[in-house]
Each structure stands twice: as structure tokens, then as C-alpha cells.
Design a protein around this motif. Structure first.
Motif, PDB file in Angstrom:
ATOM      1  N   CYS A 155      -8.224   3.506   7.301  1.00 39.78           N
ATOM      2  CA  CYS A 155      -7.256   2.474   6.915  1.00 39.78           C
ATOM      3  C   CYS A 155      -6.656   1.785   8.140  1.00 39.78           C
ATOM      4  N   VAL A 156      -6.391   2.595   9.174  1.00 38.91           N
ATOM      5  CA  VAL A 156      -5.806   2.048  10.409  1.00 38.91           C
ATOM      6  C   VAL A 156      -6.746   1.003  11.002  1.00 38.91           C
ATOM      7  N   LYS A 157      -8.055   1.343  10.968  1.00 40.94           N
ATOM      8  CA  LYS A 157      -9.044   0.442  11.566  1.00 40.94           C
ATOM      9  C   LYS A 157      -9.130  -0.902  10.858  1.00 40.94           C
ATOM     10  N   VAL A 158      -8.970  -0.919   9.528  1.00 38.76           N
ATOM     11  CA  VAL A 158      -9.141  -2.187   8.812  1.00 38.76           C
ATOM     12  C   VAL A 158      -7.857  -3.001   8.658  1.00 38.76           C
ATOM     13  N   CYS A 159      -6.706  -2.371   8.852  1.00 35.91           N
ATOM     14  CA  CYS A 159      -5.442  -3.078   8.630  1.00 35.91           C
ATOM     15  C   CYS A 159      -5.282  -4.273   9.582  1.00 35.91           C
ATOM     16  N   PRO A 160      -5.203  -5.479   9.024  1.00 36.84           N
ATOM     17  CA  PRO A 160      -5.099  -6.672   9.871  1.00 36.84           C
ATOM     18  C   PRO A 160      -3.713  -6.833  10.504  1.00 36.84           C
ATOM     19  N   ARG A 161      -2.741  -6.093   9.990  1.00 37.41           N
ATOM     20  CA  ARG A 161      -1.374  -6.218  10.518  1.00 37.41           C
ATOM     21  C   ARG A 161      -0.935  -5.031  11.368  1.00 37.41           C
ATOM     22  N   ASP A 162      -1.839  -4.102  11.616  1.00 38.51           N
ATOM     23  CA  ASP A 162      -1.504  -2.869  12.341  1.00 38.51           C
ATOM     24  C   ASP A 162      -0.278  -2.204  11.723  1.00 38.51           C
ATOM     25  N   ALA A 163      -0.294  -2.142  10.412  1.00 32.56           N
ATOM     26  CA  ALA A 163       0.878  -1.615   9.707  1.00 32.56           C
ATOM     27  C   ALA A 163       0.745  -0.122   9.404  1.00 32.56           C
ATOM     28  N   ILE A 164      -0.422   0.464   9.715  1.00 35.36           N
ATOM     29  CA  ILE A 164      -0.635   1.877   9.378  1.00 35.36           C
ATOM     30  C   ILE A 164      -0.817   2.707  10.640  1.00 35.36           C
ATOM     31  N   GLU A 165      -0.236   3.890  10.626  1.00 38.76           N
ATOM     32  CA  GLU A 165      -0.474   4.832  11.729  1.00 38.76           C
ATOM     33  C   GLU A 165      -0.749   6.203  11.110  1.00 38.76           C
ATOM     34  N   ILE A 166      -1.494   7.032  11.873  1.00 43.18           N
ATOM     35  CA  ILE A 166      -1.703   8.400  11.401  1.00 43.18           C
ATOM     36  C   ILE A 166      -0.568   9.226  11.987  1.00 43.18           C
ATOM     37  N   TYR A 167       0.344   9.649  11.115  1.00 42.69           N
ATOM     38  CA  TYR A 167       1.538  10.342  11.577  1.00 42.69           C
ATOM     39  C   TYR A 167       1.234  11.784  11.971  1.00 42.69           C
ATOM     40  N   LYS A 168       1.348  12.066  13.261  1.00 39.49           N
ATOM     41  CA  LYS A 168       1.128  13.401  13.830  1.00 39.49           C
ATOM     42  C   LYS A 168      -0.159  14.067  13.338  1.00 39.49           C
ATOM     43  N   GLY A 169      -1.188  13.271  13.074  1.00 43.32           N
ATOM     44  CA  GLY A 169      -2.467  13.830  12.638  1.00 43.32           C
ATOM     45  C   GLY A 169      -2.442  14.431  11.243  1.00 43.32           C
ATOM     46  N   MET A 170      -1.347  14.179  10.514  1.00 44.80           N
ATOM     47  CA  MET A 170      -1.213  14.820   9.205  1.00 44.80           C
ATOM     48  C   MET A 170      -1.556  13.909   8.026  1.00 44.80           C
ATOM     49  N   ALA A 176      -1.601   9.315   6.755  1.00 43.41           N
ATOM     50  CA  ALA A 176      -1.380   7.918   7.122  1.00 43.41           C
ATOM     51  C   ALA A 176      -0.021   7.469   6.608  1.00 43.41           C
ATOM     52  N   LYS A 177       0.645   6.633   7.412  1.00 49.80           N
ATOM     53  CA  LYS A 177       1.989   6.176   7.074  1.00 49.80           C
ATOM     54  C   LYS A 177       1.992   4.656   7.161  1.00 49.80           C
ATOM     55  N   ALA A 215       0.828  -1.203   0.000  1.00 44.80           N
ATOM     56  CA  ALA A 215       0.000   0.000   0.000  1.00 44.80           C
ATOM     57  C   ALA A 215       0.864   1.255   0.000  1.00 44.80           C
ATOM     58  N   ILE A 216       0.629   2.117  -0.989  1.00 37.69           N
ATOM     59  CA  ILE A 216       1.352   3.376  -1.060  1.00 37.69           C
ATOM     60  C   ILE A 216       0.322   4.493  -0.934  1.00 37.69           C
ATOM     61  N   ILE A 217       0.579   5.404  -0.014  1.00 40.49           N
ATOM     62  CA  ILE A 217      -0.399   6.453   0.273  1.00 40.49           C
ATOM     63  C   ILE A 217       0.018   7.798  -0.313  1.00 40.49           C
ATOM     64  N   ASN A 218      -0.926   8.436  -0.999  1.00 39.33           N
ATOM     65  CA  ASN A 218      -0.716   9.789  -1.490  1.00 39.33           C
ATOM     66  C   ASN A 218      -0.924  10.720  -0.297  1.00 39.33           C
ATOM     67  N   GLN A 219       0.167  11.024   0.390  1.00 38.51           N
ATOM     68  CA  GLN A 219       0.058  11.743   1.662  1.00 38.51           C
ATOM     69  C   GLN A 219      -0.460  13.165   1.518  1.00 38.51           C
ATOM     70  N   LYS A 220      -0.286  13.734   0.338  1.00 43.33           N
ATOM     71  CA  LYS A 220      -0.742  15.111   0.112  1.00 43.33           C
ATOM     72  C   LYS A 220      -2.261  15.207   0.193  1.00 43.33           C
ATOM     73  N   GLN A 221      -2.942  14.157  -0.267  1.00 39.28           N
ATOM     74  CA  GLN A 221      -4.402  14.213  -0.294  1.00 39.28           C
ATOM     75  C   GLN A 221      -5.058  13.421   0.828  1.00 39.28           C
ATOM     76  N   CYS A 222      -4.244  12.815   1.694  1.00 41.40           N
ATOM     77  CA  CYS A 222      -4.780  12.040   2.802  1.00 41.40           C
ATOM     78  C   CYS A 222      -5.487  12.959   3.790  1.00 41.40           C
ATOM     79  N   VAL A 223      -6.691  12.548   4.258  1.00 47.96           N
ATOM     80  CA  VAL A 223      -7.432  13.383   5.211  1.00 47.96           C
ATOM     81  C   VAL A 223      -7.207  12.910   6.651  1.00 47.96           C
ATOM     82  N   SER A 224      -6.349  11.936   6.839  1.00 45.82           N
ATOM     83  CA  SER A 224      -6.024  11.331   8.138  1.00 45.82           C
ATOM     84  C   SER A 224      -7.242  11.003   8.998  1.00 45.82           C
ATOM     85  N   CYS A 225      -8.211  10.334   8.382  1.00 46.62           N
ATOM     86  CA  CYS A 225      -9.424   9.951   9.113  1.00 46.62           C
ATOM     87  C   CYS A 225      -9.215   8.674   9.923  1.00 46.62           C
ATOM     88  N   GLY A 226      -8.272   7.850   9.485  1.00 42.69           N
ATOM     89  CA  GLY A 226      -7.985   6.623  10.225  1.00 42.69           C
ATOM     90  C   GLY A 226      -8.795   5.414   9.802  1.00 42.69           C
TER      91      GLY A 226
END
Lengths: 62, 204
Positions: free
Chosen positions: A17-32, A34-35, A4-15
Motif C-alpha cells: 500500500c505504501v508503494k502505490v499511495c500517490p500521496r505518501d499517506a501510509i506508513e508501516i508503523y513499527k513493522g506491525m 500500516a497506518k 482508506a481504513i485498515i484492519n490492523q489486526k490482519q495487516c501483514v505489513s508488507c508495504g
């Protein structure tokens, strides 16, 4: 391997993706944006399906 | 793969539904809507994080439930305009202007109780008389409650419409509170960075 590659410029950091990730591989970096931890990502594309802004693409990463 | 365990905050969608039901019994309950504005801002200002959006937002959970579990969503990609920075900030300004207007209305009623109106305004246009949920309180307190209930109902309606046509959580893309807290987080991160740069310069 496809990951998964995220277009960070357009990400709204709603989370959605974090909720559905089965591997806990995503975090919302400083509210800005998803990483993704590429080491943990297995390329299941659940986050891509959940992302309301459609800013996640599955791309080949070596 | 193991299934994620639900936490207590994964059930906050019940609070969202309860909010609208309570408001039907007594409009003063609409004041509780201030929580949805204050808590996200608190987290953003204190921690520089979108903790509210990411964990506690009952509305996003409700959209997820309706769209994914009840399969009411077409799950299409949302139009590019919706996620553009311009639109998101324009909607934030519009939303805040409307919110300020309801504060002005409240002040007018505070000064002159005769202007009190028991009306819910949907989508900032349609005025629906609502009298059965008014049981006589201080007029301005009720006037603000009517204003906030209108705003909450309007945004939920917009959220449900975009939930049906696009991805379930499309509301999150243009949610004014989400835009505002993300903006605050970005500003905070920038400040921290400049502070860091400043601190490091001292050692050069």
C-alpha cells in the motif's frame, strides 16, 4: 469523504500500500501494521486494490 | 498527480532472477539466498521495522511485475485461511522445519561425503536430479546449496501460483520471513512499551 481504513489486526505489513499511495499517506508503523494519515488520504483506493491480504476498506469518514 | 520516482532498490527484482540463473550455472551461488534471510532479520532486530519487505524485497517486486505489469494475475481476494495468524505461523514453523532438515542433511554429508546427492527437491516432494550445475566443490557446501536452491525455487513457485489466482503480492501474506520479522517487530514494540512504562513509574 471516503478514506482508506485498515484492519490492523490482519495487516501483514508488507508495504504494498505504501508503494502505490500517490500521496505518501501510509506508513508501516513499527513493522506491525500500516497506518493511514487520514488528513492526506484522498480516497483513491489504490491501496485497497494493491493490498494482498485485502484488509483495506474504503469507508466514509467525516 | 506526480508519478513516484524509482530508486535503485526498485530494481532488485533483477537480482532475484539473476539468483536463479546463477544457480543454474553453479549451485554454490545458491548460498546467496542467505541474504534474503539475514537482511530482513537484521532490520527487524536492529530497527524493529520491516524495511526489507517494504523496500528491498526483490521477490515481491517480481510478483508485482508479473501480476500487475504483465497482467498475469486475476487479482482476486485471497482465501481468509491464508491470512489467518494460525496459518501464517504454522507455515513459518513448517518452513523452518524444512530448512533445519536441509541443515541436518548438510551435516550428514559433512560427516560422510558418500551421502552427497545432486538433487533439487521441489515443493518438498518432487526430487529432480540436477547435475549440470555441479562443478566439484566441498560436498557439504554443495549439499547446503542444493537445499537452499530447492527452498528458494519452491517458495517462488508457490508465490507465482498464488500471484496468478489472487493478488500479485499474495506471497507476502504467508511469507515465512515476513511473518517472522513482523513477529519480532511486535515483540520489540511490546518491550519498548514496557520499558517506557517502567521508566515512567520511577517518577510516580
Amino acid at each position: 469523504m471516503r478514506k482508506a481504513i485498515i484492519n490492523q489486526k490482519q495487516c501483514v505489513s508488507c508495504g504494498a500500500c505504501v508503494k502505490v499511495c500517490p500521496r505518501d499517506a501510509i506508513e508501516i508503523y513499527k513493522g506491525m501494521y500500516a497506518k493511514v494519515d487520514l488528513d492526506k488520504c484522498v480516497g483513491c483506493s489504490l491501496c485497497k486494490k494493491a493490498c494482498p491480504a485485502s484488509v483495506i476498506e474504503m469507508e466514509d469518514v467525516k | 498527480m506526480k508519478k513516484k520516482k524509482n530508486s535503485w532498490y526498485d530494481y532488485l527484482w533483477i537480482a532475484t532472477i539473476l539468483y536463479f540463473i546463477l544457480g543454474l550455472f553453479n549451485v554454490v551461488f545458491a548460498w546467496l539466498g542467505m541474504i534474503c534471510m539475514a537482511v530482513p532479520l537484521y532490520f527487524a532486530i536492529k530497527d524493529g521495522k520491516k524495511t526489507y519487505c517494504n523496500k528491498y524485497c526483490g521477490r515481491s517486486q517480481l510478483m508485482d511485475l508479473l501480476g500487475n505489469r504483465l497482467k498475469l494475475s486475476k487479482r482476486k481476494e485471497c482465501p481468509a485461511v491464508l491470512k489467518s495468524t494460525t496459518f501464517r505461523y504454522a507455515f513459518l514453523i513448517f518452513f523452518m522445519t524444512m530448512f533445519s532438515m536441509s541443515i541436518v542433511t548438510t551435516y550428514v554429508v559433512y560427516k560422510d561425503a558418500a551421502t552427497f546427492r545432486q538433487v533439487i527437491t521441489l515443493l518438498w516432494t518432487f526430487k529432480v536430479p540436477f547435475t549440470f550445475n555441479y562443478h566439484g566443490t566441498i560436498p557439504w557446501v554443495s549439499q547446503f546449496a542444493y537445499g537452499l536452491y530447492s527452498l528458494m525455487l519452491t517458495s517462488t513457485i508457490l508465490g507465482i501460483i498464488t500471484m496468478v489466482f489472487f493478488k500479485p503480492r499474495t506471497w507476502c501474506v504467508y511469507c515465512p520471513i515476513g511473518t517472522m520479522t513482523q513477529g519480532i517487530c511486535k515483540l520489540k514494540a511490546m518491550n519498548l512499551k514496557s520499558e517506557y512504562d517502567h521508566d515512567n513509574k520511577a517518577f510516580d
